[in-house]
Each structure stands twice: as C-alpha cells, then as structure tokens.
Motif scaffolding. Structure first.
Motif, mmCIF file in Angstrom:
data_model
loop_
_atom_site.group_PDB
_atom_site.id
_atom_site.type_symbol
_atom_site.label_atom_id
_atom_site.label_comp_id
_atom_site.label_asym_id
_atom_site.label_seq_id
_atom_site.Cartn_x
_atom_site.Cartn_y
_atom_site.Cartn_z
ATOM 1 N N THR A 28 -9.474 4.665 16.342
ATOM 2 C CA THR A 28 -8.789 5.197 15.151
ATOM 3 C C THR A 28 -9.557 6.347 14.499
ATOM 4 N N ASP A 29 -10.627 6.776 15.143
ATOM 5 C CA ASP A 29 -11.506 7.785 14.539
ATOM 6 C C ASP A 29 -10.746 9.050 14.130
ATOM 7 N N HIS A 30 -9.800 9.491 14.947
ATOM 8 C CA HIS A 30 -9.134 10.780 14.696
ATOM 9 C C HIS A 30 -8.200 10.748 13.502
ATOM 10 N N TRP A 31 -7.930 9.557 12.951
ATOM 11 C CA TRP A 31 -7.063 9.491 11.772
ATOM 12 C C TRP A 31 -7.856 9.634 10.464
ATOM 13 N N ALA A 32 -9.152 9.696 10.556
ATOM 14 C CA ALA A 32 -9.986 9.945 9.364
ATOM 15 C C ALA A 32 -10.412 11.403 9.356
ATOM 16 N N ASP A 33 -10.330 12.038 8.198
ATOM 17 C CA ASP A 33 -10.796 13.419 8.096
ATOM 18 C C ASP A 33 -12.318 13.488 8.095
ATOM 19 N N ALA B 88 -11.051 -2.206 5.398
ATOM 20 C CA ALA B 88 -10.337 -1.177 4.649
ATOM 21 C C ALA B 88 -10.305 0.139 5.427
ATOM 22 N N ASN B 89 -11.381 0.449 6.124
ATOM 23 C CA ASN B 89 -11.420 1.679 6.913
ATOM 24 C C ASN B 89 -10.351 1.659 8.009
ATOM 25 N N ILE B 90 -10.297 0.576 8.776
ATOM 26 C CA ILE B 90 -9.316 0.486 9.854
ATOM 27 C C ILE B 90 -7.899 0.435 9.286
ATOM 28 N N ALA C 10 -2.617 2.885 8.506
ATOM 29 C CA ALA C 10 -1.536 3.174 7.558
ATOM 30 C C ALA C 10 -1.175 4.653 7.559
ATOM 31 N N ARG C 11 -2.139 5.497 7.909
ATOM 32 C CA ARG C 11 -1.881 6.930 7.894
ATOM 33 C C ARG C 11 -0.900 7.350 8.991
ATOM 34 N N ILE C 12 -0.733 6.503 10.002
ATOM 35 C CA ILE C 12 0.235 6.801 11.054
ATOM 36 C C ILE C 12 1.645 6.882 10.460
ATOM 37 N N LEU C 13 1.911 5.979 9.512
ATOM 38 C CA LEU C 13 3.251 5.879 8.939
ATOM 39 C C LEU C 13 3.400 6.614 7.617
ATOM 40 N N HIS C 14 2.308 6.790 6.913
ATOM 41 C CA HIS C 14 2.391 7.466 5.611
ATOM 42 C C HIS C 14 1.212 8.439 5.495
ATOM 43 N N LYS C 15 1.516 9.705 5.501
ATOM 44 C CA LYS C 15 0.472 10.724 5.467
ATOM 45 C C LYS C 15 -0.177 10.799 4.089
ATOM 46 N N VAL C 16 -1.479 11.075 4.080
ATOM 47 C CA VAL C 16 -2.210 11.341 2.839
ATOM 48 C C VAL C 16 -2.980 12.641 3.031
ATOM 49 N N PRO C 17 -3.197 13.404 1.951
ATOM 50 C CA PRO C 17 -3.840 14.721 2.086
ATOM 51 C C PRO C 17 -5.227 14.659 2.718
ATOM 52 N N TYR D 176 0.833 -1.201 0.000
ATOM 53 C CA TYR D 176 0.000 0.000 0.000
ATOM 54 C C TYR D 176 0.875 1.262 0.000
ATOM 55 N N GLN D 177 1.921 1.253 0.801
ATOM 56 C CA GLN D 177 2.819 2.399 0.868
ATOM 57 C C GLN D 177 3.460 2.677 -0.490
ATOM 58 N N GLN D 178 3.886 1.638 -1.163
ATOM 59 C CA GLN D 178 4.479 1.809 -2.487
ATOM 60 C C GLN D 178 3.480 2.411 -3.468
#
Length: 368
Positions: free
Chosen positions: A127-132, A90-92, A97-104, A71-73
């Motif tokens: 993990t709620d706070h990692w979703a915009d 997929a949501n979780i 994954a956003r912890i290690l690789h930021k997305v806009p 996924y990171q690649q």
C-alpha cells in the motif's frame, strides 16, 4: 488549513500523546483539527474542546466496511486538506480508504521499530504508493523500515516533540510528597532519608520488557548497599504476569506498580533514576520527558533511544539485566556533581531538539 489525524486508538501510549499534543498545537496555531480513532475508548483527549474526536468503530476485521463508511462521511463533511495517519492499523486503513475516497495529501507515520510481523510489513509494502509521504520517528527506525521494504527510500524522519510546559523539574516540600507518592514510598524515605527512587513509565506490554527491569532489580539488591524503591507507572495486558514475577523474585517490598498516572512529570521530578528496559521502541517519548524533568536516564539501546539521549545518561544493550543492574548501581553511587552536569545537558538537549514547537513547525512545512 484543515487537518485530520487518524490513529489506531487513544490509549495512554507515547504515540497517542504525540498526536494529542500535535492536535492541540495545530489548533492553537489557527488550523482546524479533528481526530479519528479506529477503536477502543479514548483515555487521552485534547485540551482544546474545539478539536472533535470521531470514533470509527473498527473493533474487528468484520467491521471494516462499516468503519470505512463512517470515515467516508467524515471526509465528505470535513473535507480535510491533510490526512495524517499514525500507527500501523490507521496507516493501512487510511491508505486503503484512499482507493475509494481521494484526499489531497496523505501522510503515514510509524511509531515503533516493530509494527508487527511479516504480514504487516507486506501490507505496508503493498500500500506504499497510496501515501504521499511516509515517516518514522527516528533515523534508526526509518532505515530499518526501508531495509524491510516497508517504506520506500523516500521516507523521512520527523522526531516527536514534547510539551515543555508540562515536563520540567518540579520542586516539592516534604509534606507535598504525600499527595502523590504511595504510602510505602513515604515510609521508606522516613525510615531512610537516603533511600533512592527508581522510576519506570510505560505500557505494561511485551515490548517494554519489564522482566528485564525486574531481574535487574533483583541483582541490584546485591550490588547496592543503601535502600531503594522502584515505581512502575503504567497499565497493560502484561500486568498480571509482571505481578507474578514480582512475587517470584520476592520483590514485593521493593517494587510498586502505580497503575496509570496523570502526574508523570511530578514522579520524574522526584526520582533519582529513570529506567527504560525496552527491547523495542520507536522514539521513546518517556526518555525525552525524563530528560526534560532533569531525571538521570538509564536506558536500553533500542529504536531511537540513542538519538534522543545523545551523550547524556547511560545506554546498555537490550535484554541484558546484568548490565542494566550494574548501570543503575553505578548511577546510584556516582558523584552528585557529575550527575547534575549530565542532567543539565540532557535538559538542554531536549529543549534544543525535541520540543513540540519544533515538531509543529516541521510538520507545517510538510503539510504545506
């Protein structure tokens, strides 16, 4: 805009169809689209060959790191502007994954009122706070997730949309029916031209509660004097149990399992009644599809079904085969003119509120 859809799998369910349709529509609107799926074989695929499918390989928990690296690649090479995840795994996964690789921007959409037990709800909460943005596919389901503290109070509702160019009332000459209807159905209609066709469509799993339908059909035989045939289109892990129950209830001559079908719109177009017997749903895409095909709907009141149907069709309580049987019997003997008016109203409702074009416009505003 570069959009990446992340989904648990691409089997033949409603959520998967929604994502495929969204991807095709977004690509048609001039955006770049890719789909990443965690596991399984892709039964559904986009019509546009430019939409890339990327398998992440998360077939079991031990492959989590390997799946993340794949996924990171993908994130590094594609650099999406928006990641839109669908379904619980997929949501979780996309949140972690956003912890290690930021997305806009990360958007997470749930598709069922029951996405799992307490552990999955806890995973959503932690993990709620990692979703915009968190969204669900019906108001009822959104409120339920907020009550369970799986979503924050900022969660939104975005209804699914269906492709109205694929789901509409189709007309067939008698000889054309032999091309897609089972021989047993053809024989029953030849023996009795008034034979009614009852259709159910969906994955053969616990949530769809096909035993509820089969017990209702057993009772319907004593409530309805004229002949009828029942077709169930779909595959799933409950197939063997459903086959056994059909035999136990002596419904072998009344119920036919069609398996997975690609001509659902045709089946809906010739059916007299569409029945949804579920105990759990998110949006119930098949209900909207049946309405678009002008097939009268009898459905259980779960998830967002009531929001889809409005005041059309017939709603009954979940897990009540007696009421379900009575509702089907009432429809089969109803005045054809009244049924026609209800079917027309249902079609209009879908066109006005649940087209994929409307869904695309709403998502584009959210993605911006």
């Amino acid at each position: 805009m570069k959009i990446l859809y992340v989904i648990t799998g691409l089997a033949g369910g409603g959520a998967e169809k929604v994502v495929i349709d969204l991807a095709d529509q977004m690509q048609a609107h001039g955006h770049q689209v890719k789909i990443a799926y965690l596991k399984g074989q892709p039964i559904l695929q986009p019509q546009n060959p430019e939409i890339g499918l990327h398998y992440l390989g998360l077939e079991n928990p031990w492959r989590l790191w390997s799946a993340y690296r794949t996924y990171q690649q993908l994130l590094q090479s594609y650099a999406p502007d928006v990641v839109h995840a669908h379904m619980v795994h997929a949501n979780i996964f996309s949140r972690l994954a956003r912890i290690l690789h930021k997305v806009p921007k990360l958007i997470c959409t749930a598709h069922s009122t029951n996405e799992g037990g307490a552990l999955r709800m806890l995973a959503y909460r932690l993990t709620d706070h990692w979703a915009d943005i968190n969204s669900h596919v019906s108001q009822r389901a959104t409120q339920l997730f907020i009550q369970r503290k799986a979503f924050s109070t900022q969660a939104i509702t975005v209804y699914n949309g269906i492709d109205l160019s694929a789901f509409y009332k189709q007309r067939f000459r008698p000889e054309q029916l032999t091309e897609f209807l089972p021989s047993a159905i053809i024989a029953a209609r030849q023996q009795d031209p008034a034979c009614k066709l009852i259709l159910a469509v969906g994955r053969l799993n616990v949530q769809k509660d096909y035993p509820n339908l089969l017990y209702a059909i057993q009772q319907l035989k004593s409530l309805h004097s004229t002949s009828f045939q029942v077709m169930i289109a779909g595959e799933g892990e409950q197939r063997a149990a459903i086959e056994q129950l059909i035999m136990d209830l002596q419904l072998q001559d009344d119920v036919i399992l069609l398996g997975r079908r690609q001509d659902v719109a045709a089946l809906m177009s010739i059916a007299d009644v569409f029945v949804l017997s579920s105990r759990e749903e998110g949006f119930a895409l098949v209900v909207a599809e049946a309405m678009a095909c002008e097939c009268y709907v009898v459905a259980t009141d779960c998830g967002g079904v009531k929001e889809v149907m409005g005041d059309t069709g017939t709603l009954v309580a979940i897990e009540d085969s007696t009421r379900l049987a009575q509702a089907i019997a009432d429809v089969l003997r109803e005045d054809p003119a009244l049924l026609s008016a209800s079917r027309a109203a249902a079609k209009q409702r879908v066109h006005e509120q649940f087209s994929v074009q409307l869904a695309v416009q709403q998502w584009l505003r959210i993605y911006a």
